[in-house]
Design a protein around this motif. Structure first.
Motif, mmCIF file in Angstrom:
data_model
loop_
_atom_site.group_PDB
_atom_site.id
_atom_site.type_symbol
_atom_site.label_atom_id
_atom_site.label_comp_id
_atom_site.label_asym_id
_atom_site.label_seq_id
_atom_site.Cartn_x
_atom_site.Cartn_y
_atom_site.Cartn_z
ATOM 1 N N ASP A 1 44.305 44.363 34.154
ATOM 2 C CA ASP A 1 42.333 44.153 33.440
ATOM 3 C C ASP A 1 43.022 44.668 31.800
ATOM 4 N N PHE A 2 41.973 44.339 31.471
ATOM 5 C CA PHE A 2 41.986 44.527 29.978
ATOM 6 C C PHE A 2 40.850 45.556 29.460
ATOM 7 N N PHE A 3 40.731 45.895 28.482
ATOM 8 C CA PHE A 3 39.620 46.999 27.623
ATOM 9 C C PHE A 3 39.642 46.674 26.256
ATOM 10 N N GLY A 4 38.613 46.982 25.636
ATOM 11 C CA GLY A 4 38.819 46.847 24.140
ATOM 12 C C GLY A 4 37.906 45.523 23.122
ATOM 13 N N GLU A 5 38.549 44.171 24.392
ATOM 14 C CA GLU A 5 37.935 43.096 23.502
ATOM 15 C C GLU A 5 36.074 43.365 23.183
ATOM 16 N N LEU A 6 35.987 43.969 23.324
ATOM 17 C CA LEU A 6 34.377 43.755 22.711
ATOM 18 C C LEU A 6 34.359 44.451 21.190
ATOM 19 N N ALA A 7 34.739 45.830 21.037
ATOM 20 C CA ALA A 7 34.989 46.231 19.187
ATOM 21 C C ALA A 7 36.325 45.337 18.812
ATOM 22 N N ILE A 8 36.555 44.807 19.017
ATOM 23 C CA ILE A 8 37.248 43.645 18.389
ATOM 24 C C ILE A 8 36.576 42.612 18.668
ATOM 25 N N LEU A 9 36.155 41.703 19.287
ATOM 26 C CA LEU A 9 35.210 40.780 18.729
ATOM 27 C C LEU A 9 33.517 41.113 18.765
ATOM 28 N N GLY A 10 33.786 42.400 18.863
ATOM 29 C CA GLY A 10 31.611 42.536 18.205
ATOM 30 C C GLY A 10 31.849 43.389 17.254
ATOM 31 N N ASP A 11 31.085 44.300 17.335
ATOM 32 C CA ASP A 11 30.844 45.108 16.161
ATOM 33 C C ASP A 11 31.665 45.922 15.888
ATOM 34 N N GLY A 12 32.729 46.252 16.501
ATOM 35 C CA GLY A 12 33.773 47.752 15.852
ATOM 36 C C GLY A 12 33.617 48.385 16.699
ATOM 37 N N ARG A 13 32.251 49.044 17.945
ATOM 38 C CA ARG A 13 31.767 50.029 18.329
ATOM 39 C C ARG A 13 32.203 50.224 19.839
ATOM 40 N N ARG A 14 32.953 51.186 20.689
ATOM 41 C CA ARG A 14 33.189 50.674 21.803
ATOM 42 C C ARG A 14 31.720 51.281 22.291
ATOM 43 N N THR A 15 31.875 50.640 23.363
ATOM 44 C CA THR A 15 30.670 50.435 24.119
ATOM 45 C C THR A 15 30.768 51.350 25.462
ATOM 46 N N ALA A 16 31.993 51.627 25.734
ATOM 47 C CA ALA A 16 32.053 52.527 27.495
ATOM 48 C C ALA A 16 33.431 53.578 27.014
ATOM 49 N N THR A 17 33.773 54.478 28.141
ATOM 50 C CA THR A 17 34.631 55.495 27.597
ATOM 51 C C THR A 17 35.738 54.659 28.623
ATOM 52 N N VAL A 18 37.260 54.336 28.974
ATOM 53 C CA VAL A 18 37.731 54.403 29.480
ATOM 54 C C VAL A 18 39.304 55.337 29.796
ATOM 55 N N THR A 19 39.724 55.826 30.178
ATOM 56 C CA THR A 19 39.934 57.694 30.790
ATOM 57 C C THR A 19 41.156 56.873 32.292
ATOM 58 N N THR A 20 42.014 57.130 32.486
ATOM 59 C CA THR A 20 42.990 57.045 32.949
ATOM 60 C C THR A 20 42.504 57.737 34.671
ATOM 61 N N ALA A 21 43.028 56.770 35.573
ATOM 62 C CA ALA A 21 42.672 58.064 36.911
ATOM 63 C C ALA A 21 44.183 57.975 37.759
ATOM 64 N N SER A 22 45.440 57.411 37.144
ATOM 65 C CA SER A 22 46.551 57.872 37.481
ATOM 66 C C SER A 22 48.420 57.620 36.576
ATOM 67 N N PRO A 23 49.200 57.799 36.611
ATOM 68 C CA PRO A 23 49.683 57.607 36.242
ATOM 69 C C PRO A 23 49.336 55.791 35.802
ATOM 70 N N SER A 24 50.016 55.619 34.710
ATOM 71 C CA SER A 24 49.559 54.625 33.602
ATOM 72 C C SER A 24 50.333 53.928 33.097
ATOM 73 N N GLN A 25 50.540 52.590 32.725
ATOM 74 C CA GLN A 25 51.122 52.060 31.931
ATOM 75 C C GLN A 25 50.152 51.112 30.883
ATOM 76 N N VAL A 26 50.354 51.370 29.892
ATOM 77 C CA VAL A 26 49.666 50.155 28.756
ATOM 78 C C VAL A 26 49.884 49.530 27.460
ATOM 79 N N LEU A 27 49.417 48.057 27.833
ATOM 80 C CA LEU A 27 49.535 47.166 26.795
ATOM 81 C C LEU A 27 49.235 47.640 26.049
ATOM 82 N N VAL A 28 49.495 48.178 24.126
ATOM 83 C CA VAL A 28 48.685 48.126 23.526
ATOM 84 C C VAL A 28 48.850 46.955 22.232
ATOM 85 N N LEU A 29 47.465 46.626 21.471
ATOM 86 C CA LEU A 29 47.158 45.139 20.676
ATOM 87 C C LEU A 29 46.477 45.596 19.554
#
Length: 133
Positions: free
Chosen positions: A75-103
């Motif tokens: 799953d991915f997230f953060g695209e709304l801010a990049i493609l929209g008005d630049g503001r985050r529309t939600a909070t995303v918090t890790t629920a388990s040990p995670s590894q993320v790709l960041v662009l």
């Protein structure tokens, strides 16, 4: 943050349209980060210039403090801010040990130009979210 490799992108549905050479070409555009449980990756209302893809693990999405969705590997997230008005529309918090790709947003625009089929998958997901809202 170390750069991702083509192997880090392999098996992720978002990158299915890319062959090994395509994954090798875009992998360095992504950072790869290990994240502990309970880390807020993005905050609702904040400015955003990063796109995230959850490679491993789970995360919760909250809006106004109410959990609205659980994210899993691929799953991915953060695209709304990049493609929209630049503001985050939600909070995303890790629920388990995670590894993320960041662009970064600038690299996202490069992705749109050089690999439009992959960017279109992200934009299609964005349109689906907008229709569901």
């Amino acid at each position: 943050m170390p750069a991702a490799t083509a192997d880090d992108l392999a098996g992720i549905p978002l990158f299915d349209s890319l062959d090994a050479d395509g994954r090798t070409a875009i992998a360095p555009w992504f950072g790869l980060e290990d994240v502990s449980p309970g880390v807020k990756l993005i905050g609702e209302g904040a400015s955003g210039y990063l796109f995230f893809l959850l490679r491993v693990g789970t995360a919760t999405v909250t809006i106004n403090g109410i959990e609205v969705r659980t994210l899993g590997s691929g799953d991915f997230f953060g695209e709304l801010a990049i493609l929209g008005d630049g503001r985050r529309t939600a909070t995303v918090t890790t629920a388990s040990p995670s590894q993320v790709l960041v662009l970064f947003g600038t690299e996202f625009r490069r992705l749109q130009q050089q690999y439009p089929e992959t960017a279109e998958r992200i934009e299609s997901a964005l349109r689906a979210i907008a229709r569901a809202a």
